[in-house]
Design a protein around this motif. Sequence first.
Motif, mmCIF file in Angstrom:
data_model
loop_
_atom_site.group_PDB
_atom_site.id
_atom_site.type_symbol
_atom_site.label_atom_id
_atom_site.label_comp_id
_atom_site.label_asym_id
_atom_site.label_seq_id
_atom_site.Cartn_x
_atom_site.Cartn_y
_atom_site.Cartn_z
ATOM 1 N N PHE A 175 0.838 -1.204 0.000
ATOM 2 C CA PHE A 175 0.000 0.000 0.000
ATOM 3 C C PHE A 175 0.872 1.253 0.000
ATOM 4 O O PHE A 175 0.626 2.210 -0.738
ATOM 5 C CB PHE A 175 -0.918 0.022 1.224
ATOM 6 N N MET A 176 1.896 1.233 0.850
ATOM 7 C CA MET A 176 2.774 2.395 0.985
ATOM 8 C C MET A 176 3.490 2.709 -0.327
ATOM 9 O O MET A 176 3.691 3.873 -0.678
ATOM 10 C CB MET A 176 3.801 2.137 2.087
ATOM 11 N N LEU A 177 3.873 1.697 -1.091
ATOM 12 C CA LEU A 177 4.582 1.910 -2.354
ATOM 13 C C LEU A 177 3.734 2.682 -3.361
ATOM 14 O O LEU A 177 4.266 3.348 -4.247
ATOM 15 C CB LEU A 177 4.990 0.564 -2.964
ATOM 16 N N LEU B 104 12.197 1.988 3.443
ATOM 17 C CA LEU B 104 11.017 2.044 2.582
ATOM 18 C C LEU B 104 10.195 3.287 2.851
ATOM 19 O O LEU B 104 9.746 3.975 1.923
ATOM 20 C CB LEU B 104 10.149 0.796 2.788
ATOM 21 N N ARG B 105 9.979 3.577 4.125
ATOM 22 C CA ARG B 105 9.153 4.734 4.474
ATOM 23 C C ARG B 105 9.839 6.039 4.108
ATOM 24 O O ARG B 105 9.186 6.980 3.629
ATOM 25 C CB ARG B 105 8.802 4.696 5.967
ATOM 26 N N SER B 106 11.148 6.100 4.298
ATOM 27 C CA SER B 106 11.884 7.321 3.968
ATOM 28 C C SER B 106 11.830 7.598 2.466
ATOM 29 O O SER B 106 11.589 8.736 2.035
ATOM 30 C CB SER B 106 13.343 7.191 4.422
ATOM 31 N N VAL B 107 12.045 6.568 1.663
ATOM 32 C CA VAL B 107 12.035 6.746 0.211
ATOM 33 C C VAL B 107 10.613 7.017 -0.279
ATOM 34 O O VAL B 107 10.399 7.833 -1.194
ATOM 35 C CB VAL B 107 12.655 5.528 -0.493
ATOM 36 N N ALA B 108 9.615 6.358 0.325
ATOM 37 C CA ALA B 108 8.219 6.609 -0.065
ATOM 38 C C ALA B 108 7.856 8.072 0.163
ATOM 39 O O ALA B 108 7.191 8.694 -0.679
ATOM 40 C CB ALA B 108 7.279 5.695 0.714
ATOM 41 N N GLU B 109 8.282 8.642 1.281
ATOM 42 C CA GLU B 109 8.007 10.056 1.559
ATOM 43 C C GLU B 109 8.717 10.951 0.548
ATOM 44 O O GLU B 109 8.189 11.981 0.132
ATOM 45 C CB GLU B 109 8.440 10.403 2.985
ATOM 46 N N HIS B 110 9.926 10.567 0.150
ATOM 47 C CA HIS B 110 10.664 11.336 -0.848
ATOM 48 C C HIS B 110 9.892 11.357 -2.177
ATOM 49 O O HIS B 110 9.746 12.428 -2.796
ATOM 50 C CB HIS B 110 12.054 10.735 -1.059
#
Length: 527
Positions: free
Chosen positions: A372-374, A432-438
């Motif tokens: 979902f996050m991706l 994963l979360r850091s790159v998703a926010e980027h």
Amino acid sequence: MAQSSTDVLVIGGGLAGLTLARQLRMELPDASITILERGNRPAPEASYKVGESSVEVAAHYFGERLKLKDHLDRDQLPKLGLRYFFPQGDNDDVTRRFEIGPSEFPTTPSYQLDRGRFENYLHELNLENGIVIHTKSRVQEVNLLSGERHEVKYVQGSEVKSVDCRWLIDAAGRNKTLKRKLKLEKESKLHNAAVWFRLGAEVDITCLSDDPKWLRRSGPSRRFSTNHFMGAGYWLWFIPLGSGSTSVGIVFDNKMHNIKEMNSFEKSLAWLYQHEPQCAELIERYSDQVQDFLGYADYSYSCKQVFSADRWCITGEAGVFIDPFYSPGSDFIAYSNDFITDLIVRDFRGDDITQLASSYDSIFLKLADVVFMLYEDLYPKFGNGFVMKQKVLWDSVIYLGVTCLLYFNRKFLDPDFLARVDADLARYNYLLRSVAEHFKRQPIAHDAKLDGEYVDLTKTFLFGRNLNEELQIAYTDDETLIARLRDNIGLLEKIAESIFNNIDIAWNFQPKDDLEESKMNTLCAET
């Protein structure tokens, strides 16, 4: 009222229910298994269901774990990977569009599935193996009895019947029988829509150009790929089917495009002429061969719980459906069916599954949360070739280097192993979360000059490694597997650094040193 009993009752005889029944029969040859299927068999080929494109996890599950590789190789189509075309000008010349895709079939295979053909085959195979299947059966009432046998009442023809069972599985798709009854609905942060149709012809996107260089660089026909034609807030798919038909669909962000503008074949074609004129012209050639037309206004959803020690479970679209962009739907059938089968097998041999059911439920829902996050806020970036170049590479390494690595080695079913690598997975999730926010912060468009560029996924080697090929490696001990997992997470850290610095990622990374490359080559040769 006609009454019967069974050890395992599966509501729904589609892909999730049929594959689960086969897996259970392979593990529990003496158990009684019954399926209630609302539709009839045989199902029509081609114009049936979406979910035709499989990726590595699902292909491994179908081919190796369910022993269906002969059917896949004989009656379905091999898949030439995922392929992407990013927008350029008016999208009237495919050779000018930035393309990402393989030039050869991958070592670890995946398939394009004609769902009607596949489900018909599974249906007959299950009947041959003693599984009882009641077609044209509509579930009327479900009674879950904690610690006792569950009861389901259903209508078949004009007769109301009842069946009791030790285990009850909901595989009834978007009917969501158990989810509704137990109030387990959970909204998704994704709000996308889709329309799709099948054409009764082998539509070949290779026909979009006769440029020799463009034709030559792909190797096998691009028709065999799951083809994505990308634009801001949408993508268009072309998927070939073994029956000779072609699946075509438009998937889009509800905030950027309106389903009312494409809720019929004629409207969809008009919309495509505005956004994808070359593809629209190709499709219109076959407008007299439209086999069906369907759509969902808001297709994504989650679930609060999918597995219970009270001997009920939810699998397939009855529980969680995320997004079709990377074709993960059948992967999640594989994950959930593996967990459910293990719980039922352990319960039948007398194990206490209370803790394990909770653990498996948590692992499955965390897997879903990662995917979902991706996708969150991703669709507006689909027209940004520079960002999507980074995104496709990043997500490919996540999938092949971590998810597939663990699945192929059956580690999602090994809580002790997962506990050993808990710190590594925490580091991974932070990445994963850091790159998703980027990616969320990136613009819809980019001024990068990508006119006519091609990234060949077959020749994309990261530090001298091909992650798809590495899935063929059989790890005989946990220490070696953990070392490889940590190495892959380290690779993600290096890629993340390039992404954060907004550097155009070098797709063909060089090995750290000759020794590292030599070790990898030796390992592959030995395997």
